[in-house]
Design a protein around this motif. Sequence first.
Motif, PDB file in Angstrom:
ATOM      1  N   GLN B 390      -4.003  -3.105   3.184  1.00  0.00           N
ATOM      2  CA  GLN B 390      -2.799  -3.294   2.369  1.00  0.00           C
ATOM      3  C   GLN B 390      -2.575  -4.778   2.089  1.00  0.00           C
ATOM      4  N   LEU B 394      -2.548  -6.352  -1.745  1.00  0.00           N
ATOM      5  CA  LEU B 394      -1.289  -6.743  -2.386  1.00  0.00           C
ATOM      6  C   LEU B 394      -1.448  -7.864  -3.422  1.00  0.00           C
ATOM      7  N   GLU B 408       0.105   0.162  -9.168  1.00  0.00           N
ATOM      8  CA  GLU B 408       0.848   0.473  -7.943  1.00  0.00           C
ATOM      9  C   GLU B 408      -0.099   0.438  -6.752  1.00  0.00           C
ATOM     10  N   TYR B 410      -0.213   2.716  -3.128  1.00  0.00           N
ATOM     11  CA  TYR B 410       0.496   3.793  -2.443  1.00  0.00           C
ATOM     12  C   TYR B 410       1.278   3.149  -1.294  1.00  0.00           C
ATOM     13  N   PRO B 411       2.586   3.473  -1.135  1.00  0.00           N
ATOM     14  CA  PRO B 411       3.423   2.647  -0.256  1.00  0.00           C
ATOM     15  C   PRO B 411       3.159   2.774   1.241  1.00  0.00           C
ATOM     16  N   ASN B 412       2.381   3.744   1.669  1.00  0.00           N
ATOM     17  CA  ASN B 412       2.018   3.780   3.095  1.00  0.00           C
ATOM     18  C   ASN B 412       0.652   4.436   3.252  1.00  0.00           C
ATOM     19  N   PHE B 422      -1.559  12.370  -5.595  1.00  0.00           N
ATOM     20  CA  PHE B 422      -0.531  11.573  -6.250  1.00  0.00           C
ATOM     21  C   PHE B 422      -1.092  10.967  -7.540  1.00  0.00           C
TER      22      PHE B 422
END
Lengths: 467, 467
Positions: B390, B394, B408, B410-412, B422
């Motif tokens: 991650q 970023l 985007e 994926y947030p986790n 997704f």
Amino acid sequence: MSNKPSIPKGTRDFSPIEMARRNYIFDTIKNVYKKYGFQQIETPAMENLKTLVGTGGEESDKLIFKILNSGDYLSKADEKAIADKNSTGLTRSIAEKALRYDLTVPFARYVVQNQNDITFPFRRFQIQPVWRADRPQKGRYREFYQCDADIIGSDSLLNEVDLIKIIDDVFSELFQGKLKYTVSINNRKILAGIVESIGEQDKFEQIVVAIDKFDKIDAIGVVQELKKLNISDSGIFTLSEILLSKESSTGLFTIEELFNKNKEELKSLNSRINSVNGQKGIEELEFVFDKLKQLGIKTANIKFDPTLARGLGYYTGTIIEVKIDNFPSITGGGRYDDLTGKFGLKDVSGVGISFGADRIYDVLLDNDLYPEFKGDSTQVLFINFGKAEQNYCLPLLFQLRDNGINSEIYPNAAKMKKQMTFANNKGIKYVVLVGSNEMESGKLTVKNMESGEQENLTIEELINKVK
Amino acid sequence: MSNKPSIPKGTRDFSPIEMARRNYIFDTIKNVYKKYGFQQIETPAMENLKTLVGTGGEESDKLIFKILNSGDYLSKADEKAIADKNSTGLTRSIAEKALRYDLTVPFARYVVQNQNDITFPFRRFQIQPVWRADRPQKGRYREFYQCDADIIGSDSLLNEVDLIKIIDDVFSELFQGKLKYTVSINNRKILAGIVESIGEQDKFEQIVVAIDKFDKIDAIGVVQELKKLNISDSGIFTLSEILLSKESSTGLFTIEELFNKNKEELKSLNSRINSVNGQKGIEELEFVFDKLKQLGIKTANIKFDPTLARGLGYYTGTIIEVKIDNFPSITGGGRYDDLTGKFGLKDVSGVGISFGADRIYDVLLDNDLYPEFKGDSTQVLFINFGKAEQNYCLPLLFQLRDNGINSEIYPNAAKMKKQMTFANNKGIKYVVLVGSNEMESGKLTVKNMESGEQENLTIEELINKVK
């Protein structure tokens, strides 16, 4: 029927130039939202009244515009409320629908209603008007636009990071680095932790209300408010230390310095707060600040503000507010843990922000920050000298339009002065004059209304010039 | 509070894909309007009730949504109306505001209110929702968008020519030449002339209502309706000749043939109508057809239709209606000579059209005419494998965003399958997978979700690929 038409108090018409400016703001926000993977939705202006009431408290309910039922609404009216002259009591029996008060409640309703079709985490944005039966005053309207983005169905703090980066992107573009603005950040858990650590959990709401007034009444005023709540001297001492730490952090810092400062303050707070909840809030903010430091910030002034409360709304975690000196908040938001609970969908965490388009509009205007909107309006006007000239010009006019150039011919052979005034008033840059000479030579006389220069151009040359 | 949220009957939510399609229609119309020199305005959703009532007749007044006054509205309520259980009578004393019913009346109000700031002739467009308390049914909503363009303050027929060319431009773009549509044109003065020439001026409105039904009940049905009005046999004969001439003109023609046909029909009508008014109407249409023939038409089927009436509205000159086989009108408009008179500004002529966005939406969907909306949604998703990955991804994510690519992470670190689902559900084309190999080599594994292909790319190569 009165001969002087007007519009309801607190509402506005938007003229062409105002629309160009507003669209510029909306488009800037929209494009940034899209870059971050947000998708647009729209909900109806009218919601069922029962969807809207009871979400923001009784005071908010009063601000909701209700829509009178159609047809013979009195036949189903509450007789007792009529007899008692009880307006509030009568409303529910004669008004089933109402205008939305914000975009958050309709969004929560949308999510619950469409939960089986939505891919979570859901990044949605929504730019629509809302209505509030507020007392109209300068900068406060009864119809105004909100520009909301929310991420629902994920408790990852990366979402907070994205929202703060969005704020930085939007204002870096709109302000072009010419205007200082501060993004204040806090966490509801820190507020809760502070209150817990002085043993006054029971007075959490009143304490938050008092702290929230800091911007209006300064630290001493807040202390006085706290004394009225019968809080112990040591409690007030701890709280005032926090308030004073806020005052000391005002000033000019590099981004590096700011992040170091934010971190120090969080650390010092950490040592003073004896609360699991508070520690959690501090850790959350530390993560957000670390990531922002890693990724860099374009123009925002990011500041930890332990006194930021943003009212008594539904926030449960991070809270964000954007301010410019001497101006009310222009953007705000935060995390909420149970927005959809009211509609039967529990434990869905979300976080969102809302840009206040009307205030941003004023800020850009006051600071002369709008670009020129030339391409938006008519670029070329053909002067109309009469039948023959008109017939000659018409195909040329359509050649311009088919090349994507906004153009017009004056619709009749009015006096030259009138036609030139029209061009001037409408801000048209090029005026084309075609008389017998031009029709013979095929070269158009083109006048630049800004410089006053005149040239003779073929239609192809004109197209290239304008493009 | 019910646990199953819903929205009021006849209103709709718009999901992301629906928004993309709607925006495509609005943007197409907006860009064409701008090419013709139209400028956008917006008016408030709420108008004073007295501005709206009495414009479209009593039936229309019933369709207006009224807004209940705020606060203690019963204190000013009409006691007699309450005692009489007279809902209509009570409304005016408890509802001063209402939602706009169309965009034309608010525009007339706007013009009168701002007449000193407006440069006439004023070309304005307006794309906003309107509300009608109609019975909801398939294709008919209580909240829907209108897309209006009007030119006010000029009686030049060049304006009519522009509006018909706009219709041709918009549908040529939206239908891409794949769908036949007919632009029917008539002139109220011709209708008046026909009725005059059979000596039945007094029955003008009833005759127009009967003729207006032609599409629903055919020529014989119309003749029966006319007989009920006690019109002389010779009068009915003249009228039915006109109706039959309409029937004969259905078929496939080249544009040249159509214009010749239109001209012939106008000529033959001219010889039959003995009315100054009627002659004027015929001359006006001849001018419009001549200009359209000179300028050319892209895809529209332009047809003179002497039976076109468009209800009993405010039209006084040209009337225009666009239809597709077996579908209600998708666009309409015409010239009106006294729209602003109600608000105290006399003798201002205007002409306008209105695109019915909701019906056009359905037509494009039924005929599979929407383009792909790839760039509108997220283009790249970084799969989240955990903390280290991650942190590596970023800055790359923000590099894409700063290059204008919607992306985007994926947030986790959810299960791989969940993250891929997704991406699939959201229609994301590229998925970036970064594990320890990728972090070492600096080459990202990029999967094309449409073709299934995988490639190893640097971030710069990925940016170029997506762009």
